[in-house]
Design an enzyme around this catalytic site. Structure first.
Site, PDB file in Angstrom:
ATOM      1  N   ARG A 111       5.553   4.304  -3.309  1.00  0.00           N
ATOM      2  CA  ARG A 111       6.675   4.412  -2.357  1.00  0.00           C
ATOM      3  C   ARG A 111       6.532   3.458  -1.172  1.00  0.00           C
ATOM      4  O   ARG A 111       6.921   3.772  -0.039  1.00  0.00           O
ATOM      5  CB  ARG A 111       6.821   5.852  -1.816  1.00  0.00           C
ATOM      6  CG  ARG A 111       7.105   6.885  -2.854  1.00  0.00           C
ATOM      7  CD  ARG A 111       8.461   6.714  -3.540  1.00  0.00           C
ATOM      8  NE  ARG A 111       8.520   7.612  -4.671  1.00  0.00           N
ATOM      9  CZ  ARG A 111       8.094   7.301  -5.896  1.00  0.00           C
ATOM     10  NH1 ARG A 111       7.645   6.076  -6.163  1.00  0.00           N
ATOM     11  NH2 ARG A 111       8.139   8.168  -6.873  1.00  0.00           N
ATOM     12  N   SER A 135      12.724  13.774  -1.094  1.00  0.00           N
ATOM     13  CA  SER A 135      11.402  14.171  -0.608  1.00  0.00           C
ATOM     14  C   SER A 135      11.159  13.625   0.791  1.00  0.00           C
ATOM     15  O   SER A 135      11.361  12.435   1.041  1.00  0.00           O
ATOM     16  CB  SER A 135      10.315  13.621  -1.535  1.00  0.00           C
ATOM     17  OG  SER A 135      10.441  14.229  -2.797  1.00  0.00           O
ATOM     18  N   GLU A 141       7.729  10.008   3.840  1.00  0.00           N
ATOM     19  CA  GLU A 141       8.351   9.074   2.891  1.00  0.00           C
ATOM     20  C   GLU A 141       9.677   8.580   3.477  1.00  0.00           C
ATOM     21  O   GLU A 141      10.014   7.411   3.354  1.00  0.00           O
ATOM     22  CB  GLU A 141       8.599   9.780   1.548  1.00  0.00           C
ATOM     23  CG  GLU A 141       9.266   8.868   0.523  1.00  0.00           C
ATOM     24  CD  GLU A 141       9.298   9.457  -0.881  1.00  0.00           C
ATOM     25  OE1 GLU A 141       8.320  10.123  -1.281  1.00  0.00           O
ATOM     26  OE2 GLU A 141      10.300   9.229  -1.574  1.00  0.00           O
TER      27      GLU A 141
HETATM   28  C1  LIG Z   1      19.046  13.714  -3.743  1.00  0.00           C
HETATM   29  C2  LIG Z   1      18.025  12.615  -3.554  1.00  0.00           C
HETATM   30  C3  LIG Z   1      17.058  12.402  -4.532  1.00  0.00           C
HETATM   31  C4  LIG Z   1      16.099  11.393  -4.361  1.00  0.00           C
HETATM   32  N1  LIG Z   1      15.155  11.218  -5.348  1.00  0.00           N
HETATM   33  C5  LIG Z   1      14.278  10.216  -5.222  1.00  0.00           C
HETATM   34  C6  LIG Z   1      13.301   9.987  -6.253  1.00  0.00           C
HETATM   35  O1  LIG Z   1      13.222  10.681  -7.258  1.00  0.00           O
HETATM   36  N2  LIG Z   1      12.436   8.928  -6.081  1.00  0.00           N
HETATM   37  C7  LIG Z   1      12.487   8.122  -4.983  1.00  0.00           C
HETATM   38  O2  LIG Z   1      11.694   7.172  -4.905  1.00  0.00           O
HETATM   39  N3  LIG Z   1      13.387   8.332  -3.984  1.00  0.00           N
HETATM   40  C8  LIG Z   1      14.277   9.344  -4.089  1.00  0.00           C
HETATM   41  N4  LIG Z   1      15.195   9.544  -3.084  1.00  0.00           N
HETATM   42  C9  LIG Z   1      15.167   8.709  -1.870  1.00  0.00           C
HETATM   43  C10 LIG Z   1      16.058   7.453  -1.910  1.00  0.00           C
HETATM   44  O3  LIG Z   1      17.167   7.611  -2.757  1.00  0.00           O
HETATM   45  C11 LIG Z   1      15.255   6.210  -2.310  1.00  0.00           C
HETATM   46  O4  LIG Z   1      14.185   5.973  -1.426  1.00  0.00           O
HETATM   47  C12 LIG Z   1      16.158   4.962  -2.334  1.00  0.00           C
HETATM   48  O5  LIG Z   1      15.438   3.912  -2.904  1.00  0.00           O
HETATM   49  C13 LIG Z   1      16.635   4.533  -0.954  1.00  0.00           C
HETATM   50  O6  LIG Z   1      17.656   3.578  -1.108  1.00  0.00           O
HETATM   51  P1  LIG Z   1      18.816   3.429  -0.028  1.00  0.00           P
HETATM   52  O7  LIG Z   1      19.707   2.329  -0.449  1.00  0.00           O
HETATM   53  O8  LIG Z   1      19.472   4.732   0.212  1.00  0.00           O
HETATM   54  O9  LIG Z   1      17.955   2.974   1.225  1.00  0.00           O
HETATM   55  P2  LIG Z   1      18.148   3.415   2.744  1.00  0.00           P
HETATM   56  O10 LIG Z   1      17.844   4.864   2.873  1.00  0.00           O
HETATM   57  O11 LIG Z   1      19.436   2.936   3.269  1.00  0.00           O
HETATM   58  O12 LIG Z   1      16.967   2.571   3.419  1.00  0.00           O
HETATM   59  C14 LIG Z   1      15.627   2.818   3.096  1.00  0.00           C
HETATM   60  C15 LIG Z   1      14.758   1.745   3.758  1.00  0.00           C
HETATM   61  O13 LIG Z   1      15.036   0.486   3.166  1.00  0.00           O
HETATM   62  C16 LIG Z   1      15.538  -0.449   4.139  1.00  0.00           C
HETATM   63  N5  LIG Z   1      16.553  -1.219   3.419  1.00  0.00           N
HETATM   64  C17 LIG Z   1      17.584  -0.738   2.689  1.00  0.00           C
HETATM   65  N6  LIG Z   1      18.224  -1.739   2.077  1.00  0.00           N
HETATM   66  C18 LIG Z   1      17.608  -2.884   2.439  1.00  0.00           C
HETATM   67  C19 LIG Z   1      17.797  -4.264   2.121  1.00  0.00           C
HETATM   68  N7  LIG Z   1      18.773  -4.691   1.301  1.00  0.00           N
HETATM   69  N8  LIG Z   1      16.958  -5.174   2.675  1.00  0.00           N
HETATM   70  C20 LIG Z   1      15.968  -4.781   3.529  1.00  0.00           C
HETATM   71  N9  LIG Z   1      15.738  -3.500   3.869  1.00  0.00           N
HETATM   72  C21 LIG Z   1      16.552  -2.562   3.312  1.00  0.00           C
HETATM   73  C22 LIG Z   1      16.031   0.399   5.299  1.00  0.00           C
HETATM   74  O14 LIG Z   1      15.921  -0.284   6.528  1.00  0.00           O
HETATM   75  C23 LIG Z   1      15.044   1.567   5.248  1.00  0.00           C
HETATM   76  O15 LIG Z   1      13.820   1.220   5.880  1.00  0.00           O
HETATM   77  C24 LIG Z   1      16.132  10.583  -3.209  1.00  0.00           C
HETATM   78  C25 LIG Z   1      17.114  10.813  -2.220  1.00  0.00           C
HETATM   79  C26 LIG Z   1      18.041  11.816  -2.384  1.00  0.00           C
HETATM   80  C27 LIG Z   1      19.084  12.045  -1.319  1.00  0.00           C
END
Ligand SMILES: Cc1cc2nc3c(=O)[nH]c(=O)nc-3n(C[C@H](O)[C@H](O)[C@H](O)COP(=O)(O)OP(=O)(O)OC[C@H]3O[C@@H](n4cnc5c(N)ncnc54)[C@H](O)[C@@H]3O)c2cc1C
Length: 301
Positions: free
Chosen positions: A176, A226, A296
């Protein structure tokens, strides 16, 4: 620099609509967060590059977000320019076993497209609601697999808005985490190597993973998945539950009664409520098991 000058410069130089004082709870799956001073969702790569260059010129902080599914934005909001990478950069191209996806494409959409083409490598990601950019930054994963297993390279922008291609090793993936987490890189696109597979078998695997998620994950309340990373060889949820935190409430935030590593927003929870719960959980787990839980979710603001 004077606020009026900053606003006028952003408005006059960007073709993308500039939002001022945009409530961040509209852009996070937790439905929590104060206002972004300035907010844009670039319509294409050129606009995104402009955002980086302008933030430098105007000497204002730049924050990049994806789909907001791993974010806790503070109640005081985010100063400077918040750039959401979404629909303007959500292309998905498939060429034989290579998939090229824009940072704004959503992981479940990519997983479905790969499955439809009979390409294996993304079944684990069904049901993770993040964007490709967020998934690369976080090295999103599930069921023992993660995005680092399939990624070959990424196109990123550096702090001057210049495009660079990073290979997998340069992205420094871990559990992660990635070397990109501490900036200054903005992920624009990622290239994945898949293996040919059987479409029906991949679909069955995705359905099974989705069913497992439904069974163990809380439904119905806004959340960010998480909250803590699993400590080596253990599960954060197990420790939190044994430390007696399941169901604990601060304000309108609650440690899920379903899965102790999730904090749910019962309605109108604040970042302060969530941070207080986080402190209590950390304290109790440290006291009972001498384990220091690591977040996380990413805290912004
Ligand atoms: C219901 C649910 C289930 C989930 N299950 C999992 C799971 O099984 N496994 C898991 O790993 N995660 C899980 N997650 C967490 C999440 O979906 C992941 O971490 C996902 O990869 C985050 O992507 P995001 O686009 O929403 O990023 P964001 O939440 O928008 O950002 C996350 C981080 O990345 C940075 N960021 C985002 N996009 C960029 C970019 N293009 N360039 C540079 N920096 C950037 C942001 O600044 C921040 O620091 C879950 C979340 C939810 C709500």
């Amino acid at each position: 620099m004077n606020k009026t000058v900053v606003q006028h410069t952003l408005q006059s130089k960007l073709n993308t609509k500039l939002l001022i004082g945009e409530p961040m709870h509209k852009h996070t799956s937790w439905r929590i967060g104060g206002e972004a001073e300035y907010f844009v969702e670039p319509t294409d790569l050129t606009e995104l590059q402009k955002c980086i260059v302008l933030a430098n010129e105007l000497q204002i902080p730049l924050t990049v977000i994806g789909n907001g599914t791993n974010l806790l934005v503070l109640d005081s909001g985010i100063q400077g320019l918040v750039v959401k990478i979404g629909r303007g950069l959500d292309h998905i191209k498939i060429d034989k076993t290579t998939i090229t996806a824009g940072a704004g494409a959503l992981l479940p959409v990519l997983a479905r497209r790969a499955m439809e083409k009979g390409l294996a490598g993304f079944a684990w990601s069904a049901g993770i609601p993040g964007s490709i950019g967020g998934a690369v930054i976080m090295n999103a994963g599930a069921y023992g697999a993660s995005i680092s297993d399939v990624i070959q390279a990424a196109l990123v922008l550096d702090q001057d808005g210049q495009l660079r291609r990073l290979n997998k090793e340069q992205m420094g993936f871990g559990y992660r985490t990635s070397a990109l987490q501490n900036g200054p890189w903005v992920v624009v696109e990622a290239v994945f190597n898949c293996l040919p597979g059987d479409k029906e078998a991949i679909k069955a695997q995705m359905d099974e993973n989705n069913a497992k998620r439904k069974a163990v994950q809380p439904q119905g309340y806004p959340n960010a998945g998480s909250v803590f990373k699993n400590p080596p060889g253990d599960s954060a949820g197990r420790l939190i539950e044994l430390a007696g935190c399941k169901g604990l409430k601060v304000g309108n935030a609650q440690v899920s009664t379903h899965h102790a590593n999730w904090i749910v927003n019962l309605g109108g929870a604040t970042a302060r409520d969530v941070l207080s719960l986080i402190d209590i959980i950390k304290g109790r787990v440290k006291e009972k098991f001498d384990v220091a839980l690591q977040l996380e979710v990413r805290v912004l603001g």
